[in-house]
Structures are given as structure tokens and as C-alpha cells.
Scaffold this motif. Structure first.
Motif, short mmCIF file in Angstrom:
data_model
loop_
_atom_site.label_atom_id
_atom_site.label_comp_id
_atom_site.label_asym_id
_atom_site.label_seq_id
_atom_site.Cartn_x
_atom_site.Cartn_y
_atom_site.Cartn_z
N PRO A 85 0.84 -1.20 0.00
CA PRO A 85 0.00 0.00 0.00
C PRO A 85 0.87 1.25 0.00
N PRO A 86 0.35 2.36 -0.52
CA PRO A 86 1.12 3.60 -0.53
C PRO A 86 1.43 4.04 0.89
N LEU A 87 2.62 4.53 1.11
CA LEU A 87 3.07 4.96 2.42
C LEU A 87 2.20 6.08 2.97
N ARG A 88 1.84 7.03 2.15
CA ARG A 88 1.05 8.17 2.59
C ARG A 88 -0.32 7.74 3.11
N ALA A 89 -0.96 6.83 2.42
CA ALA A 89 -2.28 6.34 2.86
C ALA A 89 -2.17 5.68 4.23
N GLU A 90 -1.10 4.93 4.45
CA GLU A 90 -0.90 4.28 5.74
C GLU A 90 -0.69 5.31 6.84
N ARG A 103 -4.06 6.92 7.70
CA ARG A 103 -4.88 5.98 8.47
C ARG A 103 -4.41 5.92 9.91
N THR A 104 -3.10 5.83 10.11
CA THR A 104 -2.53 5.77 11.46
C THR A 104 -2.84 7.04 12.24
N ALA A 105 -2.70 8.19 11.59
CA ALA A 105 -2.97 9.46 12.26
C ALA A 105 -4.44 9.57 12.66
N LEU A 106 -5.34 9.14 11.81
CA LEU A 106 -6.77 9.19 12.14
C LEU A 106 -7.12 8.25 13.28
N ILE A 134 -7.97 5.03 18.96
CA ILE A 134 -8.12 3.61 18.60
C ILE A 134 -6.76 2.92 18.53
N GLY A 135 -5.77 3.59 17.99
CA GLY A 135 -4.48 2.95 17.74
C GLY A 135 -3.47 3.13 18.85
#
Length: 166
Positions: free
Chosen positions: A146-151, A154-157, A163-164
Motif C-alpha cells: 500500500p502507498p506509504l502516505r495512505a498508511e 490511516r494511522t494518524a486518524l 483507537i491505535g
């Protein structure tokens, strides 16, 4: 494997015209199908010259758009044509001219535009070779990651919502 036809018409020096191939004619027909009337700047048959558009020609072409067709559809079809290798080659030719909607020359392609077209052509050429190399030589894990930016998003959200976090 079938050999590609010779694309230029002999002329003086390096300013030979770039001639339309089957793909170019298909792209031109797609544009004309969206318009109320065909425009003469586009190639009508294989072997017709590819002519660089005059600056601002988009506004004239857009005025010919059929009512039931969206502007974005015309923009995509025109984009496929002007970003093709043949068109970029035509713009990059020394002493190439820009043409109006009827196909008449109106101006010379600037050196900056010519250089940009040469760079676009080179990136198309090397980009496709790189795509072929990547798809055949790279391990599946690299091609499907997966693209690094999308990950990161997602992690930031997830962490923002608690949640994380541990």
C-alpha cells in the motif's frame, strides 16, 4: 512482431512532420465525436500530419461541444490526444508551428514548449520501459504494497480517535 510504420515525412533538416498513426486517428475521432462538427486540426486518416494546437485553442474547441456531453469528457479525450507520444514529438520538432482550429499555422512553438515536449516524450519512453521492468522484475511484495502516505493518514486518524494508541 509487426514493425511500426515510419512516422515522419522527409523534409528539410530535422523539421519533418509527424504523421498520424492508427491510434492518433482513433483519438482524433473520439474528440470529433463529442463536437457538433469535426475540427480540421485533427488528423482524419493515417498519414495526416499531427499539428500542435495554438495556445488557447481549448476555448474554441469547448464551444463546439455537444450539449449532452460533459466538459470533463472532452477534456479527457483531448488530454489523451495532446499527451500522446506522437503529439509530443510534433511539438518537440525544430521549427514546428502551432495551428488554429482549421489547421492553419498561426505561431511557432516556443523553445520552452519544445523543450518541455522533449522531456515529456522522454519520460513517456522511459516511464513505459520502467513500468515493464517493474512489473516483470520486482517481487510481488513490492508491487502490491500500500502507498506509504495512505498508511500514515490511516494511522494518524486512528491515533487521533484513540483507537491505535497503547
Amino acid at each position: 512482431m509487426r514493425q511500426k510504420p515510419f512516422r515522419t515525412k522527409p523534409s528539410q533538416g530535422n523539421s519533418a512532420q509527424v504523421l498520424a498513426r492508427e491510434k492518433d486517428v482513433t483519438r482524433a475521432e473520439a474528440i470529433n465525436a463529442l463536437l457538433t462538427r469535426p475540427i480540421a486540426i485533427l488528423p482524419a486518416k493515417v498519414g495526416d500530419p499531427i499539428r500542435p494546437f495554438a495556445l488557447g485553442l481549448w476555448n474554441e474547441i469547448r464551444c463546439l461541444l455537444k450539449e449532452e456531453i460533459s466538459v470533463s469528457t472532452l477534456r479527457k479525450a483531448t488530454g489523451r490526444y495532446v499527451h500522446s507520444r506522437s503529439y509530443q514529438t510534433a511539438v518537440a520538432r525544430p521549427r514546428s508551428s502551432r495551428h488554429d482550429i482549421s489547421g492553419a499555422p498561426v505561431d511557432i512553438v516556443s523553445d520552452a514548449d519544445r523543450l518541455a515536449a522533449q522531456q515529456n516524450y522522454e519520460s513517456l519512453r522511459t516511464g513505459r520501459a520502467a513500468d515493464r521492468t517493474m512489473s516483470t522484475a520486482a517481487p510481488a511484495s513490492l508491487r502490491s504494497s500500500p502507498p506509504l502516505r495512505a498508511e500514515m493518514i490511516r494511522t494518524a486518524l486512528l491515533s487521533r480517535n484513540g483507537i491505535g494508541s497503547a
